[in-house]
Design a protein around this motif. Structure first.
Motif, PDB file in Angstrom:
ATOM      1  N   VAL A 457       0.815  -1.216   0.000  1.00  0.00           N
ATOM      2  CA  VAL A 457       0.000   0.000   0.000  1.00  0.00           C
ATOM      3  C   VAL A 457       0.849   1.267   0.000  1.00  0.00           C
ATOM      4  CG1 VAL A 457      -1.651   1.363   1.363  1.00  0.00           C
ATOM      5  CG2 VAL A 457      -1.982  -1.110   1.106  1.00  0.00           C
ATOM      6  N   LEU A 458       1.813   1.361   0.904  1.00  0.00           N
ATOM      7  CA  LEU A 458       2.605   2.580   1.039  1.00  0.00           C
ATOM      8  C   LEU A 458       4.072   2.223   1.216  1.00  0.00           C
ATOM      9  CD1 LEU A 458       2.559   5.717   1.328  1.00  0.00           C
ATOM     10  CD2 LEU A 458       2.441   5.353   3.814  1.00  0.00           C
ATOM     11  N   PRO A 459       4.943   2.621   0.274  1.00  0.00           N
ATOM     12  CA  PRO A 459       6.378   2.381   0.448  1.00  0.00           C
ATOM     13  C   PRO A 459       6.922   3.122   1.670  1.00  0.00           C
ATOM     14  CG  PRO A 459       5.861   2.901  -1.836  1.00  0.00           C
ATOM     15  CD  PRO A 459       4.632   3.200  -1.044  1.00  0.00           C
ATOM     16  N   THR A 460       7.898   2.528   2.321  1.00  0.00           N
ATOM     17  CA  THR A 460       8.445   3.092   3.551  1.00  0.00           C
ATOM     18  C   THR A 460       9.008   4.488   3.333  1.00  0.00           C
ATOM     19  OG1 THR A 460       8.980   0.865   4.342  1.00  0.00           O
ATOM     20  CG2 THR A 460      10.116   2.703   5.400  1.00  0.00           C
ATOM     21  N   PHE A 461       9.694   4.700   2.230  1.00  0.00           N
ATOM     22  CA  PHE A 461      10.365   5.989   2.030  1.00  0.00           C
ATOM     23  C   PHE A 461       9.385   7.146   1.866  1.00  0.00           C
ATOM     24  CE2 PHE A 461      10.021   4.147  -2.271  1.00  0.00           C
ATOM     25  CZ  PHE A 461       9.442   5.193  -2.978  1.00  0.00           C
ATOM     26  N   LEU A 462       8.095   6.850   1.605  1.00  0.00           N
ATOM     27  CA  LEU A 462       7.107   7.915   1.459  1.00  0.00           C
ATOM     28  C   LEU A 462       6.437   8.288   2.782  1.00  0.00           C
ATOM     29  CD1 LEU A 462       5.296   6.953  -1.866  1.00  0.00           C
ATOM     30  CD2 LEU A 462       7.026   8.724  -1.500  1.00  0.00           C
ATOM     31  N   GLY A 463       6.684   7.520   3.847  1.00  0.00           N
ATOM     32  CA  GLY A 463       5.973   7.745   5.098  1.00  0.00           C
ATOM     33  C   GLY A 463       6.609   8.738   6.038  1.00  0.00           C
ATOM     34  N   VAL A 464       7.798   9.251   5.690  1.00  0.00           N
ATOM     35  CA  VAL A 464       8.552  10.056   6.654  1.00  0.00           C
ATOM     36  C   VAL A 464       8.061  11.499   6.704  1.00  0.00           C
ATOM     37  CG1 VAL A 464      10.622   8.642   6.463  1.00  0.00           C
ATOM     38  CG2 VAL A 464      10.304  10.568   4.908  1.00  0.00           C
ATOM     39  N   SER A 465       8.473  12.176   7.779  1.00  0.00           N
ATOM     40  CA  SER A 465       8.165  13.596   7.946  1.00  0.00           C
ATOM     41  C   SER A 465       9.143  14.449   7.149  1.00  0.00           C
ATOM     42  CB  SER A 465       8.258  13.979   9.429  1.00  0.00           C
ATOM     43  OG  SER A 465       7.394  13.196  10.215  1.00  0.00           O
ATOM     44  N   SER A 466       8.818  15.742   7.023  1.00  0.00           N
ATOM     45  CA  SER A 466       9.702  16.693   6.323  1.00  0.00           C
ATOM     46  C   SER A 466      10.770  17.183   7.295  1.00  0.00           C
ATOM     47  CB  SER A 466       8.884  17.859   5.771  1.00  0.00           C
ATOM     48  OG  SER A 466       7.921  17.409   4.842  1.00  0.00           O
ATOM     49  N   LEU A 467      11.752  16.346   7.529  1.00  0.00           N
ATOM     50  CA  LEU A 467      12.850  16.650   8.442  1.00  0.00           C
ATOM     51  C   LEU A 467      14.157  16.678   7.680  1.00  0.00           C
ATOM     52  CD1 LEU A 467      11.903  14.183  11.347  1.00  0.00           C
ATOM     53  CD2 LEU A 467      11.542  16.662  11.339  1.00  0.00           C
ATOM     54  N   SER A 468      15.153  17.274   8.280  1.00  0.00           N
ATOM     55  CA  SER A 468      16.490  17.227   7.703  1.00  0.00           C
ATOM     56  C   SER A 468      17.247  16.050   8.310  1.00  0.00           C
ATOM     57  CB  SER A 468      17.245  18.525   7.999  1.00  0.00           C
ATOM     58  OG  SER A 468      17.487  18.662   9.396  1.00  0.00           O
ATOM     59  N   ALA A 469      18.268  15.612   7.604  1.00  0.00           N
ATOM     60  CA  ALA A 469      19.067  14.494   8.112  1.00  0.00           C
ATOM     61  C   ALA A 469      19.720  14.850   9.442  1.00  0.00           C
ATOM     62  CB  ALA A 469      20.128  14.110   7.084  1.00  0.00           C
ATOM     63  N   SER A 470      20.151  16.083   9.589  1.00  0.00           N
ATOM     64  CA  SER A 470      20.815  16.491  10.837  1.00  0.00           C
ATOM     65  C   SER A 470      19.851  16.432  12.018  1.00  0.00           C
ATOM     66  CB  SER A 470      21.392  17.899  10.692  1.00  0.00           C
ATOM     67  OG  SER A 470      20.372  18.840  10.397  1.00  0.00           O
ATOM     68  N   VAL A 472      17.323  14.345  12.376  1.00  0.00           N
ATOM     69  CA  VAL A 472      17.126  12.943  12.738  1.00  0.00           C
ATOM     70  C   VAL A 472      18.369  12.399  13.443  1.00  0.00           C
ATOM     71  CG1 VAL A 472      16.554  10.643  11.893  1.00  0.00           C
ATOM     72  CG2 VAL A 472      15.565  12.648  10.788  1.00  0.00           C
ATOM     73  N   ILE A 473      19.539  12.762  12.943  1.00  0.00           N
ATOM     74  CA  ILE A 473      20.779  12.290  13.575  1.00  0.00           C
ATOM     75  C   ILE A 473      20.880  12.801  15.007  1.00  0.00           C
ATOM     76  CG2 ILE A 473      23.297  12.507  13.529  1.00  0.00           C
ATOM     77  CD1 ILE A 473      23.093  12.497  10.457  1.00  0.00           C
ATOM     78  N   THR A 474      20.514  14.058  15.221  1.00  0.00           N
ATOM     79  CA  THR A 474      20.581  14.632  16.572  1.00  0.00           C
ATOM     80  C   THR A 474      19.685  13.874  17.537  1.00  0.00           C
ATOM     81  OG1 THR A 474      21.068  16.833  15.680  1.00  0.00           O
ATOM     82  CG2 THR A 474      20.237  16.721  17.942  1.00  0.00           C
ATOM     83  N   THR A 475      18.443  13.627  17.131  1.00  0.00           N
ATOM     84  CA  THR A 475      17.534  12.900  18.025  1.00  0.00           C
ATOM     85  C   THR A 475      17.973  11.451  18.205  1.00  0.00           C
ATOM     86  OG1 THR A 475      16.090  12.486  16.113  1.00  0.00           O
ATOM     87  CG2 THR A 475      15.555  14.366  17.525  1.00  0.00           C
ATOM     88  N   MET A 476      18.558  10.855  17.159  1.00  0.00           N
ATOM     89  CA  MET A 476      19.025   9.479  17.278  1.00  0.00           C
ATOM     90  C   MET A 476      20.160   9.374  18.295  1.00  0.00           C
ATOM     91  SD  MET A 476      20.436   6.812  14.378  1.00  0.00           S
ATOM     92  CE  MET A 476      19.294   7.463  13.182  1.00  0.00           C
ATOM     93  N   VAL A 477      21.074  10.333  18.250  1.00  0.00           N
ATOM     94  CA  VAL A 477      22.166  10.357  19.229  1.00  0.00           C
ATOM     95  C   VAL A 477      21.604  10.538  20.633  1.00  0.00           C
ATOM     96  CG1 VAL A 477      24.166  11.665  20.035  1.00  0.00           C
ATOM     97  CG2 VAL A 477      23.907  11.168  17.599  1.00  0.00           C
ATOM     98  N   GLY A 478      20.608  11.426  20.766  1.00  0.00           N
ATOM     99  CA  GLY A 478      19.983  11.633  22.066  1.00  0.00           C
ATOM    100  C   GLY A 478      19.324  10.374  22.593  1.00  0.00           C
ATOM    101  N   PHE A 479      18.563   9.697  21.730  1.00  0.00           N
ATOM    102  CA  PHE A 479      17.920   8.441  22.138  1.00  0.00           C
ATOM    103  C   PHE A 479      18.962   7.400  22.549  1.00  0.00           C
ATOM    104  CE2 PHE A 479      13.984   9.535  19.561  1.00  0.00           C
ATOM    105  CZ  PHE A 479      13.188   9.678  20.683  1.00  0.00           C
ATOM    106  N   THR A 480      20.039   7.315  21.770  1.00  0.00           N
ATOM    107  CA  THR A 480      21.074   6.324  22.075  1.00  0.00           C
ATOM    108  C   THR A 480      21.675   6.565  23.453  1.00  0.00           C
ATOM    109  OG1 THR A 480      21.592   6.114  19.719  1.00  0.00           O
ATOM    110  CG2 THR A 480      23.239   5.311  21.289  1.00  0.00           C
TER     111      THR A 480
END
Length: 533
Positions: A457-470, A472-480
């Motif tokens: 029904v919906l490809p994964t790459f179309l489901g994301v928000s309008s965010l920048s890579a930086s 996402v990386i910042t929040t990923m580092v925070g979560f880690t």
């Protein structure tokens, strides 16, 4: 065209939080039911040792439960922060099970968990047992509704795309509720949680026996874990077989990938025990196969076919070409809702709309895609074959290992045999393995669905928000960092509680009876289990 880097980073972030959260879920599911069994023994016998045994494991359940709730809330926020288009596109369907889970299951267990810990002196023995039972029921109902939502992502029944609202909408909620994929996932996942808890209880109890500490608690806990674990581990294999059967009709590509089966085999298809999948050569090297087994498992027959990867890719090419027509019809309806011709085309091709959207990875206008691009998009429907293949075999191998361990434990305990020191050490060493098996199961389930966030029904790459890579990386580092800290806290608290033993007051679980570590000889009496230590 979407930002594929943001999509990949968002996938990694969600995988990080989901897999971390799932470290707590299996133990919560299984330990809650073991508490019901142990407290039931206390209600029936009135023996203080069963009360202390229940309270000890309840302390460990509490530590795990709190951190599981905290990490689960984070995951739900990500549907709005990192996957906003997904939430917009399928929120009318996906949101319903999550809402019901919060109202029916989470509130039930969250409301009663306080009574479970603090109500020992406030309630009668049967009433407190009922509270413990409803906490366990709430935990398992939470898993049910979450897995109904996830099962719909794997097999989106009872819904369809509305070109007027540009969203997926529910057409039959009963189909969503009784989705065969969701039901198979629920019973298999819950049984795996029961195995996890049984291995944990067995291992900790074996450690106490090796240290010659708390033998009354350890012997009773081992007896419960052996019987509960044997039944659960056997059910995991049976219910896992049922999960494989549901793939035959609903997720044929996932089944072909986890078997690394490139061509459709003559029925009944053989099961590959081990091999080396090669995506470039499109074959599996050094295969060791067992005749007929896959065909029997997947089709429950001797003449049913299990389709291979290459034929399924050819079918995907046809569906992509058909999906392009549906995509163009949606564009026309978006410009003119009264376009009767476009609506007729859409109704005839809407089943393949998601396949046409796969081309958006390569072009902004799917209708201009050439044969090479269509072929590339068709191969995108093949998940990571090697990861699926090896994840399944490691998970299944661990499942059979647990059956063997619990069968031995049950043999030693039920027949009053000597429990060898070697077996006790083995029980301690395998404590981490159920979590590894559970994570492998989720890797198989989620990577096997790719490239779809909603299958077909919906490809994964179309489901994301309008965010920048930086971002996402910042929040990923925070979560880690945060989750790494919580992991240290979790393990430290668990080790502290286990080392302190049943006399520890990590949670003030009520009075009544001695809270000292020593018991009277009568209370300490345990089943006649012998230990060769």
């Amino acid at each position: 065209m979407p930002d594929l880097l943001v999509a990949d980073l968002s996938r990694w972030q969600f995988a990080l939080t989901a897999m971390y959260h799932f470290l707590f879920v299996p133990l919560t599911l299984g330990l809650s039911m073991i508490l019901v069994v142990m407290e039931g023994a206390y209600v029936m016998t009135g023996k203080e040792v069963w009360r202390r045994t229940t309270k000890f494991w309840m302390n460990l359940f509490g530590i795990n439960f709190v951190l599981g709730v905290a990490t689960g809330i984070t995951m739900e926020f990500q549907f709005g922060t990192n996957w906003s288009y997904y939430s917009h596109y399928v929120g009318d369907v996906f949101g319903a099970p999550l809402a019901i889970e919060g109202l029916m299951a989470f509130f039930l267990e969250a409301t009663l968990v306080g009574l479970m810990f603090f109500g020992w002196d406030k309630l009668s023995r049967p009433a407190h047992w009922m509270v413990t039972f409803f906490v366990a029921l709430g935990s398992n109902l939470s898993a049910l509704w979450i897995l109904i939502a996830n099962g719909w992502m794997q097999n989106p029944v009872g819904s369809e795309f509305n070109p007027d609202t540009m969203r997926m909408e529910v057409t039959n909620f009963m189909e969503v509720l009784f989705n065969p994929v969701a039901q198979a996932k629920f019973v298999h996942t819950v049984s795996a949680g029961y195995v996890t808890a049984a291995v944990f209880v067995l291992g900790v109890s074996a450690w106490y026996v090796l240290k010659n500490r708390h033998l009354g608690l350890a012997k009773r806990s081992m007896a419960v874990a052996a019987s509960f674990g044997l039944l659960s581990s056997l059910s995991v294999v049976v219910l896992g077989d049922e999960s494989g059967y549901t793939l035959t009709d609903n997720q044929k590509m996932k089944l072909a990938a986890l078997e690394a089966m490139w061509h459709t085999e003559e029925a009944p298809a053989p099961l590959t025990l081990i091999g080396i999948p090669d995506r470039e050569a499109r074959e599996t090297h050094l295969e060791v196969q067992v005749p007929w087994v896959l065909g029997l498992i997947a089709t429950r027959s001797l003449d049913g076919e299990v389709e291979g990867i290459l034929p399924l890719v050819a079918i995907a090419e046809d569906r992509i070409e058909n999906g392009v027509k549906a995509y163009d019809a949606v564009a026309r309806l978006n410009a003119d809702p009264d376009d009767a011709e476009a609506r007729t085309i859409f109704e005839a091709t809407k089943r393949d709309l998601g396949y046409g959207m796969l081309l958006l990875r390569y072009t902004d206008t799917p209708s201009t895609a050439d044969e090479e691009t269509i072929a590339k998009a068709a191969w995108d429907t093949v998940p990571h074959v090697a990861m699926s293949f090896y994840s399944f075999r490691l998970m299944a191998g661990l499942g059979f290992l647990f059956i063997g361990v619990f069968a031995l434990a049950f043999y030693f305990i039920s027949l009053r045999r000597n429990v060898p020191k070697l077996f006790l050490r083995l029980a301690v060493l395998i404590i981490p393995l159920p979590w590894i098996a559970a994570e492998l199961g989720w890797i198989l389930a989620e990577t096997g669905r790719q490239p779809w966030i909603i299958d077909g029904v919906l490809p994964t790459f179309l489901g994301v928000s309008s965010l920048s890579a930086s971002q996402v990386i910042t929040t990923m580092v925070g979560f880690t960092l945060i989750y790494g800290t919580l992991a240290v806290v979790e393990v430290s608290l668990m080790i502290k509680a286990i080392s302190a033993g049943p006399g520890a007051r990590l949670f003030p679980a009520g009075g009544g009876g001695s809270d000292t570590d020593e018991l009277s000889p009568a209370a300490a009496a345990a089943p006649s289990i012998k230990f060769d230590v």
